[in-house]
Design a protein around this motif. Sequence first.
Motif, PDB file in Angstrom:
ATOM      1  N   TYR A  54       0.850  -1.205   0.000  1.00  0.00           N
ATOM      2  CA  TYR A  54       0.000   0.000   0.000  1.00  0.00           C
ATOM      3  C   TYR A  54       0.880   1.247   0.000  1.00  0.00           C
ATOM      4  O   TYR A  54       1.872   1.295   0.740  1.00  0.00           O
ATOM      5  N   THR A  55       0.479   2.247  -0.784  1.00  0.00           N
ATOM      6  CA  THR A  55       1.208   3.513  -0.695  1.00  0.00           C
ATOM      7  C   THR A  55       0.737   4.251   0.561  1.00  0.00           C
ATOM      8  O   THR A  55      -0.366   3.984   1.073  1.00  0.00           O
ATOM      9  N   PHE A  56       1.552   5.192   1.028  1.00  0.00           N
ATOM     10  CA  PHE A  56       1.151   6.000   2.189  1.00  0.00           C
ATOM     11  C   PHE A  56      -0.119   6.789   1.889  1.00  0.00           C
ATOM     12  O   PHE A  56      -0.931   7.024   2.764  1.00  0.00           O
ATOM     13  N   GLN A  57      -0.267   7.188   0.610  1.00  0.00           N
ATOM     14  CA  GLN A  57      -1.434   7.996   0.243  1.00  0.00           C
ATOM     15  C   GLN A  57      -2.715   7.174   0.315  1.00  0.00           C
ATOM     16  O   GLN A  57      -3.740   7.634   0.794  1.00  0.00           O
ATOM     17  N   GLU A  58      -2.667   5.947  -0.188  1.00  0.00           N
ATOM     18  CA  GLU A  58      -3.914   5.163  -0.250  1.00  0.00           C
ATOM     19  C   GLU A  58      -4.211   4.440   1.067  1.00  0.00           C
ATOM     20  O   GLU A  58      -5.357   4.043   1.305  1.00  0.00           O
ATOM     21  N   GLU A  61      -7.350   5.203   3.469  1.00  0.00           N
ATOM     22  CA  GLU A  61      -8.652   4.758   2.966  1.00  0.00           C
ATOM     23  C   GLU A  61      -8.845   3.256   3.198  1.00  0.00           C
ATOM     24  O   GLU A  61      -9.883   2.807   3.689  1.00  0.00           O
TER      25      GLU A  61
END
Length: 222
Positions: A54-58, A61
């Motif tokens: 997982y990216t930090f951005q996603e 969510e």
Amino acid sequence: MPTVLPPISEPTAANEKIGGVPILHYFDFGSKGRGEVLRLFFYDAEISFIDKRYTFQEFPEYQKSIIVPKMNPTGSIPIVELNDEFLTQSAPVLRLFSYRLDGAYNGTTPETTYWVDAMADIVIDFRALFAKAYFAEDKTEFEEHLKKDVPKYLVVFEKHLKKYGGPFFIGKEITYADFMLWQVIHDDGLLKGNGLDGYPLMQMHANALMKRPNIKKYFASD
Ligand SMILES: N[C@@H](CCC(=O)N[C@@H](CS)C(=O)NCC(=O)O)C(=O)O
């Protein structure tokens, strides 16, 4: 969407022992963090696994909608999914798999197993200090950490590695706690430059781990 890296091999005898092909849920965090300890362990033990990053951005969510409600109420990763079961807390997951691998990586007597668990506990304390300083808004906190926590813990591990003569915590056989130690030393930037100068057993530990054939292959492929 998280990146899903397929297993690098067909299921192995080690997969049979642990009960299948695990899915590792972790950050897309390069070669850092608690999830990377599990990757090192999987590669070393020849456990084929699916790597879901997982990216930090996603992540927030997924954390809200999937991680917390379905997988882990604390909301943290790594999580290892195996046969519809969600295994959380990285050190106990390593211990569980060590037991399933007939005690490999976990000590061979109650005393050595105690020692491995004790060393893992110290690494957990050290990593908590590292993470607090690393993610602090005030960048001087990391400098403080390098000045205070790092020498304190290097002295501790240098002393403890003497007990069984090294290169690993209980001597020649590597344990899950050795992967934990190597990874925090790596994340703290101590494998670069003169980070381990003056700590010969720590240097021996790091080198012995990096020389393991499956780990060498993993690093070469990364
Ligand atoms: N004791 C847990 C700690 C897990 C942990 O703190 N994970 C961090 C990443 S290494 C995390 O998920 N941070 C994001 C969050 O908690 O929201 C373990 O070893 O698995």
